[in-house]
Each structure stands twice: as C-alpha cells, then as structure tokens.
Design a protein around this motif. Structure first.
Motif, PDB file in Angstrom:
ATOM      1  N   GLY A   1       5.112  -0.109 -12.037  1.00  0.00           N
ATOM      2  CA  GLY A   1       4.777  -1.517 -11.931  1.00  0.00           C
ATOM      3  C   GLY A   1       5.674  -2.289 -10.980  1.00  0.00           C
ATOM      4  N   TRP A   2       6.288  -1.566 -10.053  1.00  0.00           N
ATOM      5  CA  TRP A   2       7.151  -2.165  -9.022  1.00  0.00           C
ATOM      6  C   TRP A   2       8.435  -2.769  -9.574  1.00  0.00           C
ATOM      7  CZ3 TRP A   2       6.002  -0.201  -4.629  1.00  0.00           C
ATOM      8  CH2 TRP A   2       4.666   0.116  -4.331  1.00  0.00           C
ATOM      9  N   GLU A   3       8.759  -2.476 -10.830  1.00  0.00           N
ATOM     10  CA  GLU A   3      10.041  -2.920 -11.373  1.00  0.00           C
ATOM     11  C   GLU A   3      11.167  -2.185 -10.644  1.00  0.00           C
ATOM     12  OE1 GLU A   3      11.051  -5.182 -13.645  1.00  0.00           O
ATOM     13  OE2 GLU A   3       8.973  -5.902 -13.595  1.00  0.00           O
ATOM     14  N   PRO A   4      12.136  -2.902 -10.086  1.00  0.00           N
ATOM     15  CA  PRO A   4      13.193  -2.233  -9.321  1.00  0.00           C
ATOM     16  C   PRO A   4      14.097  -1.379 -10.210  1.00  0.00           C
ATOM     17  CG  PRO A   4      13.687  -4.565  -9.570  1.00  0.00           C
ATOM     18  CD  PRO A   4      12.302  -4.372 -10.093  1.00  0.00           C
ATOM     19  N   GLU A   5      14.375  -0.176  -9.747  1.00  0.00           N
ATOM     20  CA  GLU A   5      15.317   0.723 -10.410  1.00  0.00           C
ATOM     21  C   GLU A   5      16.557   0.810  -9.531  1.00  0.00           C
ATOM     22  OE1 GLU A   5      13.349   4.525 -11.301  1.00  0.00           O
ATOM     23  OE2 GLU A   5      11.509   3.516 -10.644  1.00  0.00           O
ATOM     24  N   HIS A   6      17.676   0.336 -10.013  1.00  0.00           N
ATOM     25  CA  HIS A   6      18.889   0.337  -9.196  1.00  0.00           C
ATOM     26  C   HIS A   6      19.490   1.734  -9.117  1.00  0.00           C
ATOM     27  CE1 HIS A   6      23.278  -0.162  -8.462  1.00  0.00           C
ATOM     28  NE2 HIS A   6      22.816  -1.002  -7.552  1.00  0.00           N
ATOM     29  N   PHE A   7      20.036   2.081  -7.955  1.00  0.00           N
ATOM     30  CA  PHE A   7      20.860   3.278  -7.841  1.00  0.00           C
ATOM     31  C   PHE A   7      22.181   2.881  -7.191  1.00  0.00           C
ATOM     32  CE2 PHE A   7      18.382   3.219  -3.900  1.00  0.00           C
ATOM     33  CZ  PHE A   7      19.320   3.516  -2.923  1.00  0.00           C
ATOM     34  N   ALA A   8      23.243   3.531  -7.602  1.00  0.00           N
ATOM     35  CA  ALA A   8      24.581   3.188  -7.130  1.00  0.00           C
ATOM     36  C   ALA A   8      24.956   4.026  -5.909  1.00  0.00           C
ATOM     37  CB  ALA A   8      25.596   3.412  -8.241  1.00  0.00           C
ATOM     38  N   ALA A   9      25.895   3.492  -5.131  1.00  0.00           N
ATOM     39  CA  ALA A   9      26.486   4.241  -4.031  1.00  0.00           C
ATOM     40  C   ALA A   9      27.930   4.565  -4.400  1.00  0.00           C
ATOM     41  CB  ALA A   9      26.454   3.423  -2.745  1.00  0.00           C
ATOM     42  N   PRO A  10      28.403   5.768  -4.117  1.00  0.00           N
ATOM     43  CA  PRO A  10      29.807   6.079  -4.399  1.00  0.00           C
ATOM     44  C   PRO A  10      30.736   5.121  -3.652  1.00  0.00           C
ATOM     45  CG  PRO A  10      28.580   8.079  -3.906  1.00  0.00           C
ATOM     46  CD  PRO A  10      27.676   6.935  -3.581  1.00  0.00           C
TER      47      PRO A  10
ATOM     48  N   GLY B   1       0.776  -1.231   0.000  1.00  0.00           N
ATOM     49  CA  GLY B   1       0.000   0.000   0.000  1.00  0.00           C
ATOM     50  C   GLY B   1       0.804   1.276   0.000  1.00  0.00           C
ATOM     51  N   VAL B   2       2.141   1.187  -0.065  1.00  0.00           N
ATOM     52  CA  VAL B   2       3.002   2.370  -0.110  1.00  0.00           C
ATOM     53  C   VAL B   2       3.352   2.656  -1.569  1.00  0.00           C
ATOM     54  CG1 VAL B   2       5.128   3.431   0.739  1.00  0.00           C
ATOM     55  CG2 VAL B   2       3.946   1.709   2.129  1.00  0.00           C
ATOM     56  N   GLU B   3       3.241   3.906  -1.988  1.00  0.00           N
ATOM     57  CA  GLU B   3       3.470   4.240  -3.392  1.00  0.00           C
ATOM     58  C   GLU B   3       4.928   4.076  -3.814  1.00  0.00           C
ATOM     59  OE1 GLU B   3       1.280   5.272  -5.912  1.00  0.00           O
ATOM     60  OE2 GLU B   3      -0.151   4.442  -4.476  1.00  0.00           O
ATOM     61  N   THR B   4       5.852   4.402  -2.911  1.00  0.00           N
ATOM     62  CA  THR B   4       7.281   4.343  -3.223  1.00  0.00           C
ATOM     63  C   THR B   4       8.023   3.678  -2.081  1.00  0.00           C
ATOM     64  OG1 THR B   4       7.144   6.396  -4.514  1.00  0.00           O
ATOM     65  CG2 THR B   4       9.337   5.684  -3.828  1.00  0.00           C
ATOM     66  N   VAL B   5       8.831   2.671  -2.406  1.00  0.00           N
ATOM     67  CA  VAL B   5       9.625   1.957  -1.412  1.00  0.00           C
ATOM     68  C   VAL B   5      11.089   1.996  -1.855  1.00  0.00           C
ATOM     69  CG1 VAL B   5      10.062  -0.240  -0.233  1.00  0.00           C
ATOM     70  CG2 VAL B   5       7.706   0.422  -0.823  1.00  0.00           C
ATOM     71  N   ILE B   6      11.956   2.479  -0.972  1.00  0.00           N
ATOM     72  CA  ILE B   6      13.385   2.527  -1.242  1.00  0.00           C
ATOM     73  C   ILE B   6      14.055   1.468  -0.367  1.00  0.00           C
ATOM     74  CG2 ILE B   6      15.466   3.954  -1.328  1.00  0.00           C
ATOM     75  CD1 ILE B   6      13.217   5.105  -3.003  1.00  0.00           C
ATOM     76  N   VAL B   7      14.801   0.566  -0.986  1.00  0.00           N
ATOM     77  CA  VAL B   7      15.540  -0.464  -0.256  1.00  0.00           C
ATOM     78  C   VAL B   7      17.023  -0.173  -0.419  1.00  0.00           C
ATOM     79  CG1 VAL B   7      15.995  -2.927   0.003  1.00  0.00           C
ATOM     80  CG2 VAL B   7      13.718  -2.146  -0.702  1.00  0.00           C
ATOM     81  N   THR B   8      17.701   0.130   0.689  1.00  0.00           N
ATOM     82  CA  THR B   8      19.133   0.420   0.623  1.00  0.00           C
ATOM     83  C   THR B   8      19.935  -0.864   0.821  1.00  0.00           C
ATOM     84  OG1 THR B   8      19.228   0.938   3.000  1.00  0.00           O
ATOM     85  CG2 THR B   8      18.778   2.757   1.485  1.00  0.00           C
ATOM     86  N   GLU B   9      21.083  -0.916   0.151  1.00  0.00           N
ATOM     87  CA  GLU B   9      21.917  -2.115   0.177  1.00  0.00           C
ATOM     88  C   GLU B   9      23.378  -1.771   0.443  1.00  0.00           C
ATOM     89  OE1 GLU B   9      20.842  -3.515  -3.739  1.00  0.00           O
ATOM     90  OE2 GLU B   9      19.237  -4.777  -2.936  1.00  0.00           O
ATOM     91  N   GLY B  10      23.601  -0.833   1.357  1.00  0.00           N
ATOM     92  CA  GLY B  10      24.952  -0.478   1.761  1.00  0.00           C
ATOM     93  C   GLY B  10      25.783   0.034   0.592  1.00  0.00           C
ATOM     94  N   GLY B  11      27.008  -0.495   0.488  1.00  0.00           N
ATOM     95  CA  GLY B  11      27.924  -0.043  -0.550  1.00  0.00           C
ATOM     96  C   GLY B  11      27.481  -0.362  -1.958  1.00  0.00           C
ATOM     97  N   SER B  12      26.485  -1.232  -2.099  1.00  0.00           N
ATOM     98  CA  SER B  12      25.967  -1.572  -3.434  1.00  0.00           C
ATOM     99  C   SER B  12      24.950  -0.568  -3.949  1.00  0.00           C
ATOM    100  CB  SER B  12      25.334  -2.971  -3.409  1.00  0.00           C
ATOM    101  OG  SER B  12      26.281  -3.948  -3.047  1.00  0.00           O
TER     102      SER B  12
ATOM    103  N   ARG C   1      17.688  -0.041  -4.341  1.00  0.00           N
ATOM    104  CA  ARG C   1      16.645  -0.162  -5.354  1.00  0.00           C
ATOM    105  C   ARG C   1      15.478   0.760  -5.028  1.00  0.00           C
ATOM    106  NH1 ARG C   1      14.887  -5.409  -4.074  1.00  0.00           N
ATOM    107  NH2 ARG C   1      16.383  -5.395  -2.365  1.00  0.00           N
ATOM    108  N   ILE C   2      14.930   1.349  -6.075  1.00  0.00           N
ATOM    109  CA  ILE C   2      13.718   2.154  -5.964  1.00  0.00           C
ATOM    110  C   ILE C   2      12.575   1.324  -6.535  1.00  0.00           C
ATOM    111  CG2 ILE C   2      12.552   4.294  -6.647  1.00  0.00           C
ATOM    112  CD1 ILE C   2      15.395   5.438  -7.219  1.00  0.00           C
ATOM    113  N   HIS C   3      11.508   1.179  -5.774  1.00  0.00           N
ATOM    114  CA  HIS C   3      10.310   0.461  -6.233  1.00  0.00           C
ATOM    115  C   HIS C   3       9.150   1.447  -6.222  1.00  0.00           C
ATOM    116  CE1 HIS C   3      12.271  -3.520  -5.587  1.00  0.00           C
ATOM    117  NE2 HIS C   3      12.867  -2.885  -4.610  1.00  0.00           N
ATOM    118  N   ARG C   4       8.474   1.600  -7.368  1.00  0.00           N
ATOM    119  CA  ARG C   4       7.370   2.550  -7.460  1.00  0.00           C
ATOM    120  C   ARG C   4       6.149   1.893  -8.084  1.00  0.00           C
ATOM    121  NH1 ARG C   4      10.031   8.045  -9.899  1.00  0.00           N
ATOM    122  NH2 ARG C   4      11.458   6.669 -11.001  1.00  0.00           N
ATOM    123  N   ALA C   5       4.998   2.201  -7.513  1.00  0.00           N
ATOM    124  CA  ALA C   5       3.755   1.678  -8.074  1.00  0.00           C
ATOM    125  C   ALA C   5       3.582   2.127  -9.509  1.00  0.00           C
ATOM    126  CB  ALA C   5       2.571   2.126  -7.221  1.00  0.00           C
ATOM    127  N   GLU C   6       3.951   3.378  -9.815  1.00  0.00           N
ATOM    128  CA  GLU C   6       3.734   3.932 -11.152  1.00  0.00           C
ATOM    129  C   GLU C   6       4.590   3.232 -12.202  1.00  0.00           C
ATOM    130  OE1 GLU C   6       6.677   7.758 -11.398  1.00  0.00           O
ATOM    131  OE2 GLU C   6       4.819   8.012 -10.273  1.00  0.00           O
TER     132      GLU C   6
END
Length: 292
Positions: A219-228, A198-209, A212-217
């Motif tokens: 279709g919940w396909e994970p969008e990876h983001f990098a950490a420096p 029921g949350v529109e946007t979920v951010i899952v952090t993975e430390g140095g990796s 992932r961004i998950h958004r209802a808009e």
C-alpha cells in the motif's frame, strides 16, 4: 540469470578541492586523478563485484579502449560495447574535504549507441533477466519496450534526473531507484504520487540516513532501511554502487529487503574510499566489513 546494462561509460577526471566553488570563485585543486566512471559503468562494476553476470551495452570513442579493458578485468562481458567516432564520455568531478561532490558531464559516445546494437543485445536475453538503465544514455523508451516484449525485468535508476526519460520508462519498470532530491524532482515533473507512477517498487535513498522502500503490495507505506555509520571521504559513485548491488542481489534470488541491506552496506563502504568504479568493493569485502 543475467543483467543487461544499457549504460554510460565515462572517463572520470577528479579534482580534490578545499570546498565546492561558489559562483565566480577560482580554486586551486589539491590533487588530480583519472579513472573509469559513468553511472552505467559504475553499476556494471558493482553488480559484477556482487557476483552477478553482467553484459554491458554501451559505446566509447577511440580514446576509451582502456576503459573497456578495465571493465573486462572486473568480470563484465564487454563484447557489446562498440567504438564510435567521437570522444568517450567524460566527467569533471570536484570532491571537497567533507566528501561532497559536484559533477559536470559531457555525454560523448554515450549518446551514440545505436538502436540496432541494443536490439542485437536484448535478442540474446532470456525471460527473467534484468535490463538495467539510467539517464546518461539515450534510447531508454525503446529499450524498455523491447525488454518488456521479451519478458525481461526492468530496473531503472532515474539519474541524472530527466523528466522526459522518466516518463518513457516508468510505466514499464519493475523497480526504480532514486535519491531524495530526484524523488522531489519526479513528483514536481509528473504531478503524481507513487501509486500513480506505475512502478511496483520504488527505492528512495537518503545518504547516511539510509532510505525508504515503497511497494505497491504494501500500500505504498514507506519501509525505512538504515545505512551503516561511516566517515565519508568521497560520495561519488555511492548511489551507483547501491543500485548495482541491489539489482545483483535480486538477480541472484535474494529477497528485496536483504538485497537493499546488502546494497546499503556496499554504498557505505564505497564512501570511505576515494574514487569511482575502480574502488567499488567486492562482495567478500562487503560481507566481511564490521561497521561501527
């Protein structure tokens, strides 16, 4: 706009240790420091240092006056922090040579925030402001219900993970931030996938990796983001720094992706420093730092 943070305030007692102790093991600490901490205070400091207007709603004991003064120095509105009978919350933190940590919390005054004080705070909020909260205080369900009725946006850091608190908040939250371990705990406790939470946007952090961004808009396909890439010396408070910067960016009108990337840079810089709230980087440092 304003961020209203229902959040913990702790005295952090930090021991540097050769390694995290095994069951039954006694270790000699390499050093001892004391500073401002608590997930709530850390997030407030991070958001304020990211150029947001932050009002902190919380409680301390008589022994916590210095913590409130320190928060004021960082630009946080502290007029809704109350002093109660009992000790200020505190954390015993062990940090090993690799920067990993182990933490024991005593909630103290953080569990003595009154519903009346919370109502007084949110009655001053404007439509479109953010309510930020985590699980080191109580009254999460009451706070989010009140916030939604008042037209506030709700950002929820589901840490330390608490299944009952999460169930009370998720259906009201616009944004949820949690790490990979907490995400698995949430799935196990709820038996639901992201689409059902029921949350529109979920951010899952993975430390140095990164994470992932998950958004209802989408279709919940994970969008990876990098950490420096950095050499971590202390991971304490990194997640709180990420959340504070993320919500500050959104509150200032930045797009989600840009807010996430700014938050990841702030968290990466944070883990190169020893300490918690007192060493959270300011926006100028984050923008000026060149990572390898």
């Amino acid at each position: 706009m304003t961020i209203w943070n229902l959040g913990s305030i702790n005295i952090d007692i930090v021991y540097a240790v050769p390694h995290l102790p095994l069951p039954g093991e006694t270790l000699a600490a390499l050093s001892l420091t004391r500073g401002l901490g608590g997930k709530g205070a850390n997030m407030s400091v991070a958001a304020a240092r990211a150029a947001a207007r932050v009002v902190h709603l919380g409680a301390v004991g008589e022994d916590g006056a210095w913590a409130v003064e320190r928060m004021m120095e960082y630009g946080i509105d502290t007029r809704l922090i109350t002093t109660v009978d009992g000790p200020t919350g505190h954390a015993i933190i062990l940090v090993d040579r690799a920067g990993e940590n182990s933490i024991v919390l005593h909630p103290g005054a953080n569990h003595l925030i009154s519903e009346d004080l919370m109502g007084q705070a949110l009655s001053e909020a404007d439509t479109g402001d953010y309510l930020l909260l985590q699980n080191e205080t109580l009254l999460q369900r009451e706070a989010v219900t009140m916030a939604r009725d008042l037209g506030l946006k709700v950002a929820y850091a589901a840490a330390p993970f608490d299944a009952e608190a999460a169930r009370g908040v998720m259906s009201h939250a616009d944004l949820m931030v949690l790490n990979a371990v907490e995400m698995e705990q949430l799935r196990a406790a709820s038996g639901q996938d992201l689409a059902a939470i029921g949350v529109e946007t979920v951010i899952v952090t993975e430390g140095g990796s990164g994470g992932r961004i998950h958004r209802a808009e989408n279709g919940w396909e994970p969008e990876h983001f990098a950490a420096p890439r950095v050499e971590a010396v202390d991971t304490t408070g990194a997640g709180d720094t990420f959340t504070g910067y993320l919500v500050a960016g959104l509150d200032r009108g930045l797009p989600l992706r840009q807010s996430v990337e700014l938050a990841a840079r702030a968290a990466a810089l944070m883990v190169t420093r020893h300490g918690t709230a007192d060493v959270i980087p300011d926006l100028k440092d984050v923008q000026a730092t060149r990572f390898g």
